[in-house]
Write a protein that holds these residues in place. Sequence first.
Motif, short mmCIF file in Angstrom:
data_model
loop_
_atom_site.label_atom_id
_atom_site.label_comp_id
_atom_site.label_asym_id
_atom_site.label_seq_id
_atom_site.Cartn_x
_atom_site.Cartn_y
_atom_site.Cartn_z
N ALA A 221 18.92 69.66 63.29
CA ALA A 221 18.22 68.93 64.37
C ALA A 221 19.01 69.16 65.70
N LEU A 222 20.06 69.27 65.85
CA LEU A 222 20.79 69.81 66.93
C LEU A 222 20.66 71.31 67.36
N HIS A 223 21.00 72.04 66.32
CA HIS A 223 21.00 73.38 66.60
C HIS A 223 19.26 74.04 66.79
N LEU A 224 18.27 73.13 66.31
CA LEU A 224 16.97 73.53 66.57
C LEU A 224 16.60 72.97 67.77
N PHE A 225 16.88 71.86 68.14
CA PHE A 225 16.06 71.10 69.16
C PHE A 225 16.79 70.72 70.52
N TYR A 226 18.07 70.75 70.23
CA TYR A 226 19.03 70.25 71.36
C TYR A 226 18.85 71.20 72.74
N GLY A 227 18.52 70.56 73.84
CA GLY A 227 18.22 71.28 74.97
C GLY A 227 16.43 71.31 75.24
N HIS A 228 15.93 71.26 74.09
CA HIS A 228 14.30 70.96 74.33
C HIS A 228 13.81 69.70 74.28
N ALA B 13 15.12 65.56 74.77
CA ALA B 13 16.44 64.75 75.30
C ALA B 13 17.15 64.14 74.13
N LEU B 14 18.39 63.79 74.31
CA LEU B 14 19.38 63.68 73.11
C LEU B 14 19.05 62.34 72.36
N ALA B 15 18.62 61.19 73.28
CA ALA B 15 18.51 59.82 72.79
C ALA B 15 17.31 59.91 71.77
N PRO B 16 16.16 60.53 72.24
CA PRO B 16 15.00 60.65 71.38
C PRO B 16 15.31 61.58 70.01
N LEU B 17 15.92 62.58 70.23
CA LEU B 17 16.43 63.53 69.21
C LEU B 17 16.94 63.11 68.07
N LEU B 18 18.29 62.04 68.54
CA LEU B 18 18.82 61.58 67.48
C LEU B 18 18.03 60.17 66.87
#
Length: 396
Positions: free
Chosen positions: A337-344, A346-351
């Motif tokens: 998830a981090l390598h695909l979506f981090y930067g696109h 926000a970290l809180a909703p991503l986690l």
Amino acid sequence: MADGRVRSLDATRGLAAVSVVLSHYVLVLADAGRRRYAHAYHTLQWLSYTPLGLAWAGRAAVVFFFVLSGYVLYIMWERGGLSYGAYLKKRVVRLYLPYAGAVILGILGAAFLYTGPLPGLGPWINKFWSWSPNVSSLWEHAGFVDAFNSDRYDFTIWTLVQEMRVSLIFPLIVVWVRRSAWTVAWLPFAALAVATIFVRGAASAAGGAWAATVMGGGLTAYSDTVYYLAPFALGALLACHRDAVKRRYLTLSSGRRLILGVLAFALYFYGSRTLAVLGDHRMLVHDWPTMMGAALGLVVIAYEPAVKALLDHRVFQYLGRISYSLYLFHPLVLLAALHLFYGHIALAPLLAGTFVATLLTADMAYRWLERPAARMARALGEGVTVRRTGVSASSD
């Protein structure tokens, strides 16, 4: 404790797995370069000294896993009616097939999803998947029990390496615990743990080849296996005397049970934190209050009617069923998830989304890997005829 499966302990294993997952989400923020991430990590570190911190007390959960594994392995050996060979086959199949599936996915992730350092995040999360797959590392992971860099593809597998090694010699622990008075049965393992601390300290100070020999492999070092015999043996000791422990616990008044529960929580959660505040970070004293709290907590969880009723809820039971897969596969989902979506995103909703994806992945891994492995392991034990004297058994 009854010889059968204790559902409340299964549920607790699931909750412990969740705390490990959340602890790694917190560590994503550790030493982060971006100010808001560093501030969030500082806040969470402060909250970790409140009871809320139990939700991400990952190290304590690992110690609990080891104590619980000792308890479960003892009962498996006692009830299984297996020779050592059959026991070992069951254990290897049960652990190895899901492990192999996770490692394969980790290799694919490192090879095809790794995008380089994640800007603004710290060195802990950025080291994973940064090593390119190679033949040497593949052989190390395939061997499972050697000392090797377990951070390459799935950074939780070090506990499985340690558990498999202890499983190899666990029947000897059973023999010792059964034949020794309960007051002294744990002492040799405590002594080995103390000796390990001193040996590791001396090796670290000396450096060179001795340090490489004693501490080689990092978290999969053989010296650590000697240290981790203590929690497994403590769990085995509880299992050996479970009927007496149950009788004694049920004779306690409700007030004394409450005191015991509070003491278990205080040791498990605050013991290591208190020592850290006092400035003592040595592995021995850092883990031992947690270990004792885990053992006392195991008794309360297994026998206290109100606790058992709470943990019988289907949500907790479900987490218990998928706990191994949850523990094993969550690093892969997190890194992907981090390598695909981090930067696109926000970290809180991503986690938050990653946690949901982790539950779904663990459910699939449980259905497609863990359950078939468990069925194969059970099949290996069917039809085994055993003639025992003490804990010895006939051959397959």
